[in-house]
Write a protein that holds these residues in place. Structure first.
Motif, mmCIF file in Angstrom:
data_model
loop_
_atom_site.group_PDB
_atom_site.id
_atom_site.type_symbol
_atom_site.label_atom_id
_atom_site.label_comp_id
_atom_site.label_asym_id
_atom_site.label_seq_id
_atom_site.Cartn_x
_atom_site.Cartn_y
_atom_site.Cartn_z
ATOM 1 N N ASP A 41 0.861 -1.187 0.000
ATOM 2 C CA ASP A 41 0.000 0.000 0.000
ATOM 3 C C ASP A 41 0.898 1.237 0.000
ATOM 4 N N ASP A 42 0.453 2.277 -0.649
ATOM 5 C CA ASP A 42 1.199 3.537 -0.649
ATOM 6 C C ASP A 42 0.240 4.711 -0.674
ATOM 7 N N GLU A 43 0.796 5.895 -0.485
ATOM 8 C CA GLU A 43 -0.052 7.100 -0.469
ATOM 9 C C GLU A 43 -0.436 7.557 -1.861
ATOM 10 N N GLN A 44 0.444 7.344 -2.849
ATOM 11 C CA GLN A 44 0.177 7.861 -4.187
ATOM 12 C C GLN A 44 -0.975 7.152 -4.878
ATOM 13 N N ASP A 53 -4.662 7.944 12.743
ATOM 14 C CA ASP A 53 -4.629 9.048 13.693
ATOM 15 C C ASP A 53 -3.323 9.816 13.460
ATOM 16 N N PRO A 54 -3.344 11.143 13.413
ATOM 17 C CA PRO A 54 -2.122 11.917 13.183
ATOM 18 C C PRO A 54 -1.009 11.624 14.201
ATOM 19 N N ASP A 55 -1.363 11.331 15.442
ATOM 20 C CA ASP A 55 -0.348 10.997 16.450
ATOM 21 C C ASP A 55 0.354 9.682 16.124
ATOM 22 N N ASP A 56 -0.383 8.728 15.546
ATOM 23 C CA ASP A 56 0.223 7.456 15.156
ATOM 24 C C ASP A 56 1.177 7.644 13.976
ATOM 25 N N VAL A 57 0.810 8.507 13.045
ATOM 26 C CA VAL A 57 1.703 8.806 11.918
ATOM 27 C C VAL A 57 2.962 9.498 12.431
ATOM 28 N N ALA A 58 2.808 10.422 13.361
ATOM 29 C CA ALA A 58 3.962 11.123 13.938
ATOM 30 C C ALA A 58 4.880 10.151 14.672
ATOM 31 N N ALA A 59 4.317 9.193 15.412
ATOM 32 C CA ALA A 59 5.131 8.198 16.112
ATOM 33 C C ALA A 59 5.890 7.323 15.119
ATOM 34 N N LEU A 60 5.239 6.967 14.025
ATOM 35 C CA LEU A 60 5.889 6.181 12.983
ATOM 36 C C LEU A 60 7.038 6.961 12.353
ATOM 37 N N GLU A 61 6.783 8.219 12.010
ATOM 38 C CA GLU A 61 7.825 9.064 11.419
ATOM 39 C C GLU A 61 9.023 9.186 12.353
ATOM 40 N N ALA A 62 8.771 9.348 13.648
ATOM 41 C CA ALA A 62 9.865 9.459 14.624
ATOM 42 C C ALA A 62 10.659 8.159 14.698
ATOM 43 N N ALA A 63 9.978 7.030 14.648
ATOM 44 C CA ALA A 63 10.654 5.734 14.745
ATOM 45 C C ALA A 63 11.486 5.424 13.506
ATOM 46 N N VAL A 64 10.969 5.788 12.343
ATOM 47 C CA VAL A 64 11.638 5.474 11.080
ATOM 48 C C VAL A 64 12.646 6.563 10.696
ATOM 49 N N GLY A 65 12.397 7.789 11.130
ATOM 50 C CA GLY A 65 13.276 8.900 10.771
ATOM 51 C C GLY A 65 12.783 9.702 9.579
ATOM 52 N N HIS A 66 11.660 9.280 9.003
ATOM 53 C CA HIS A 66 11.036 9.982 7.879
ATOM 54 C C HIS A 66 9.630 9.415 7.691
ATOM 55 N N ARG A 67 8.861 10.035 6.829
ATOM 56 C CA ARG A 67 7.510 9.527 6.543
ATOM 57 C C ARG A 67 7.624 8.457 5.452
ATOM 58 N N PRO A 68 7.324 7.211 5.789
ATOM 59 C CA PRO A 68 7.402 6.158 4.765
ATOM 60 C C PRO A 68 6.408 6.421 3.637
ATOM 61 N N THR A 69 6.779 6.024 2.436
ATOM 62 C CA THR A 69 5.904 6.223 1.283
ATOM 63 C C THR A 69 5.138 4.964 0.904
ATOM 64 N N TRP A 70 5.495 3.820 1.511
ATOM 65 C CA TRP A 70 4.823 2.559 1.216
ATOM 66 C C TRP A 70 4.923 1.634 2.429
#
Length: 132
Positions: A41-44, A53-70
């Motif tokens: 799955d991807d955003e495009q 939830d935006p907080d879950d996306v923020a936690a993911l970004e913090a864990a990975v170091g960037h916003r995953p695209t897929w």
């Protein structure tokens, strides 16, 4: 149906090749015994993060170091518990690092946390009930 999202380190093509090797004669989507339904799955072109939830996306970004695209999305049939099957597949997908999320917490789980049975907010990975 329950879902797990896996965000493997590395390139998307590497993950697809790994799934193709381990689940031969299939290609996005893949299935495991008609109990696990697996797709990229991807955003495009897909729906990744559309209902997060935006907080879950923020936690993911913090864990990975960037916003995953897929991500690898695993839907689990309600006909099975699925813990063993999900853990086996997630271990394969995270063998070169990355994180996974489940329906029960917003925590991005590392493979080490999953394998060790670590707790976050009194929950283990892919465990719907609080540990007492």
């Amino acid at each position: 149906m329950r879902s797990v999202f896996v965000f493997p380190a590395g390139e998307r093509a590497e993950t697809v090749a790994s799934l193709d090797r381990h689940l031969p004669e299939q290609s996005d989507p893949w299935t495991v015994e008609d109990n696990l339904y697996i797709e990229i799955d991807d955003e495009q072109t897909g729906y990744l993060f559309s209902d997060w939830d935006p907080d879950d996306v923020a936690a993911l970004e913090a864990a990975v170091g960037h916003r995953p695209t897929w991500a690898v999305k695993i839907d689990i049939s309600g006909r099975i518990g699925g813990t063993t099957e999900v853990h086996q597949l997630v271990e394969l997908l995270l063998e070169h690092k990355g994180v996974a999320t489940d329906d029960y917490s917003g925590h991005p789980w590392t493979l080490q946390e999953i394998k060790s049975g670590a707790l976050n907010a009194s929950l283990r990975f892919f465990e719907p009930f609080r540990v007492r």
